[in-house]
Design a protein around this motif. Sequence first.
Motif, PDB file in Angstrom:
ATOM      1  N   LEU A  44       1.408   6.833  -6.446  1.00 14.48           N
ATOM      2  CA  LEU A  44       0.062   6.799  -5.852  1.00 14.48           C
ATOM      3  C   LEU A  44      -0.875   7.789  -6.529  1.00 14.48           C
ATOM      4  CD1 LEU A  44       0.984   6.340  -2.096  1.00 14.48           C
ATOM      5  CD2 LEU A  44       0.341   4.601  -3.774  1.00 14.48           C
ATOM      6  N   ASP A  67       5.784   9.653  -7.110  1.00 11.56           N
ATOM      7  CA  ASP A  67       6.540   8.696  -7.935  1.00 11.56           C
ATOM      8  C   ASP A  67       5.974   8.748  -9.356  1.00 11.56           C
ATOM      9  OD1 ASP A  67       7.579   6.342  -9.119  1.00 11.56           O
ATOM     10  OD2 ASP A  67       7.646   5.311  -7.181  1.00 11.56           O
ATOM     11  N   LYS A 107       3.576   2.397  -9.702  1.00 14.35           N
ATOM     12  CA  LYS A 107       3.975   2.630  -8.323  1.00 14.35           C
ATOM     13  C   LYS A 107       3.526   3.988  -7.773  1.00 14.35           C
ATOM     14  CE  LYS A 107       6.785  -0.353  -6.505  1.00 14.35           C
ATOM     15  NZ  LYS A 107       6.378  -1.230  -5.389  1.00 14.35           N
ATOM     16  N   ARG A 133      -1.984   6.065  -9.593  1.00 15.99           N
ATOM     17  CA  ARG A 133      -2.980   5.033  -9.323  1.00 15.99           C
ATOM     18  C   ARG A 133      -4.357   5.661  -9.070  1.00 15.99           C
ATOM     19  NH1 ARG A 133      -0.540  -0.312  -8.868  1.00 15.99           N
ATOM     20  NH2 ARG A 133      -2.639  -0.984  -8.331  1.00 15.99           N
ATOM     21  N   LEU A 134      -4.363   6.776  -8.351  1.00 14.82           N
ATOM     22  CA  LEU A 134      -5.640   7.461  -8.110  1.00 14.82           C
ATOM     23  C   LEU A 134      -6.247   7.943  -9.427  1.00 14.82           C
ATOM     24  CD1 LEU A 134      -4.648   9.541  -4.954  1.00 14.82           C
ATOM     25  CD2 LEU A 134      -6.411   7.771  -5.018  1.00 14.82           C
ATOM     26  N   GLN A 138       5.729   8.660  -2.173  1.00 11.35           N
ATOM     27  CA  GLN A 138       5.320   7.835  -3.310  1.00 11.35           C
ATOM     28  C   GLN A 138       4.118   8.398  -4.069  1.00 11.35           C
ATOM     29  OE1 GLN A 138       5.977   3.748  -2.308  1.00 11.35           O
ATOM     30  NE2 GLN A 138       5.019   3.035  -4.197  1.00 11.35           N
TER      31      GLN A 138
END
Lengths: 495, 65
Positions: free
Chosen positions: A396, A389, A394, A399-400, A386
């Motif tokens: 990761l 992804d 979603k 997101r970071l 992920q």
Amino acid sequence: MSVPTIIGTETEFGISVKNAREQDPIAASTLVVNAYKSRNLTSVSWDYGQESPLMDARGYIAETDTIQNDESNNNVINDILINGGRYYVDHAHPEYCTPECTNARDLVKYEKAGELILELSRLSAEELLLDNQEIIIYKNNTDYKGHSYGSHENYLMSREVPFSDIVDGLIPFFVTRQIITGSGKVGAENGADETEYQISQRADFFEKEVGLSTMVERPLINTRDEPHADSKEYRRLHVIVGDSNMSEFSIYLKVGITSIVLQLIEKRIIGKKFCLQNPIAAIKTISRDLSCNEKIELQDGRKLSAIEILQEYLSLAHQHLTQEERTPIVEDILNKWDFVLQSLKTDPLSMGQYLDWVIKKKLIDAYVERHGFDWTDARIRMLDLQYHDTRPEKGLYARLQKNGHVKRILTHEEIVNAISHPPMDTRAYFRGTCLRKFGSDIHSASWNSIIFNGPTGFDKIMMERPHFGTHEIVGELLNNSTVVELVNKIKADCN
Amino acid sequence: MPSEKQQEYRDHPMNENEEIQTNPEHDDSVDELTDDLETLLDEIDEILEEDSEEFVENFIQRGGQ
């Protein structure tokens, strides 16, 4: 004679449809590519007439089964982009190719724009699926079960450089550069030694030093000799040994330092200085050595670590690049190359905001520490997958990045801009601008050709020099011409 | 209805002469980075695909290049 820097990458994405009764990756890939294509009004085919994937750089044509390009679905599986790139279905994966770029920074911009193109496609394609179904696209290189898909780099080189110099100079570099360019992987595959975590996604899949194949018994040096340009003057080095990177910093250094090493090879600086005793074993050993300090044996008896070998390449670059070759971007790459090697030497984990394999490792370490999971737990493998992804909520890595955790090279605006604007300084400018301006008058195109469908029939314009067709050379002509004027003017100039 | 994201890309002005200034030195703003993983770790179990075991088992790709 040195040739201008021209770089491009090709990324094959993993694809999966959640809650599908059966996984059909070819259908899913076709759906995704078409969802993007349907946003355009034009319908331009790929000109397969220019391709020769069985031509071997060692000087012969491979006697494997001829690759048949099915023209009946040409339009369904191919999209030529107004940014000058290509987007298509390759085997069972959606594939995005950047336009030709003259520097590492532009390359990062166009590669990251490709991720946005995939995300836009995914959103459009999902409108056609059942409510509970969801397409997931991964920018990684493996399903962790022995099936790998590639991230390829392409570099224009002078035909004058003997292929054996390329092999000797590049193998030690490709075996070691993964400490900068690896994307990290939980576990091992393809019969390679077990490990909890390794630096590279692809290292386990390399079984030969040199060869033409890209899908089985993968070679460190791929000999495909298909320059997509004047074959008397150029070769296109087709590099298949790299990982797909999420980190802008990793992509930037990967293509940046590789371009510099190729310049050194063209200058005949490297020779056999770093030839390794056993490169195929070494690529796997280095991938498993998270300290980056393990020594590997060279043919001359020396034992050096990956860091030390890369430091030697860097030092040769400092000695031999001319003032003219040290553009601001090249200078920046040399500085970052040195910074990374120094940091890896002191503490590899200090690269936890820069290099994919370290960013991922630190995230997994923190997760393991918080929950006390074992590294073989399915959630750890899920976390690995992920990370790649491509969905912003979603993914990761995404997101970071959103949390300000990773080093960036570009702004979001620059990347968005690259979806619809070609580079100004390569033939991609001519290709992309023609598609945008005259799309409905174009029958087909490829890297080095555009076939116009004019009032008097087909007119094929060849673009054999990747550094021509720039805004500087053809910008005014493209701005001030109708399609007929454009074709006639170019034909007149060629005669 | 295009999503907000699709709209953002579609609305981006097209100007072929627009050139972004590149300054490789300007991006060395390490100070702006955070090494705080806690925020993501707090959310990660909600972000990770449900039933990881089954998900990773069923993730099978055809080999590519």
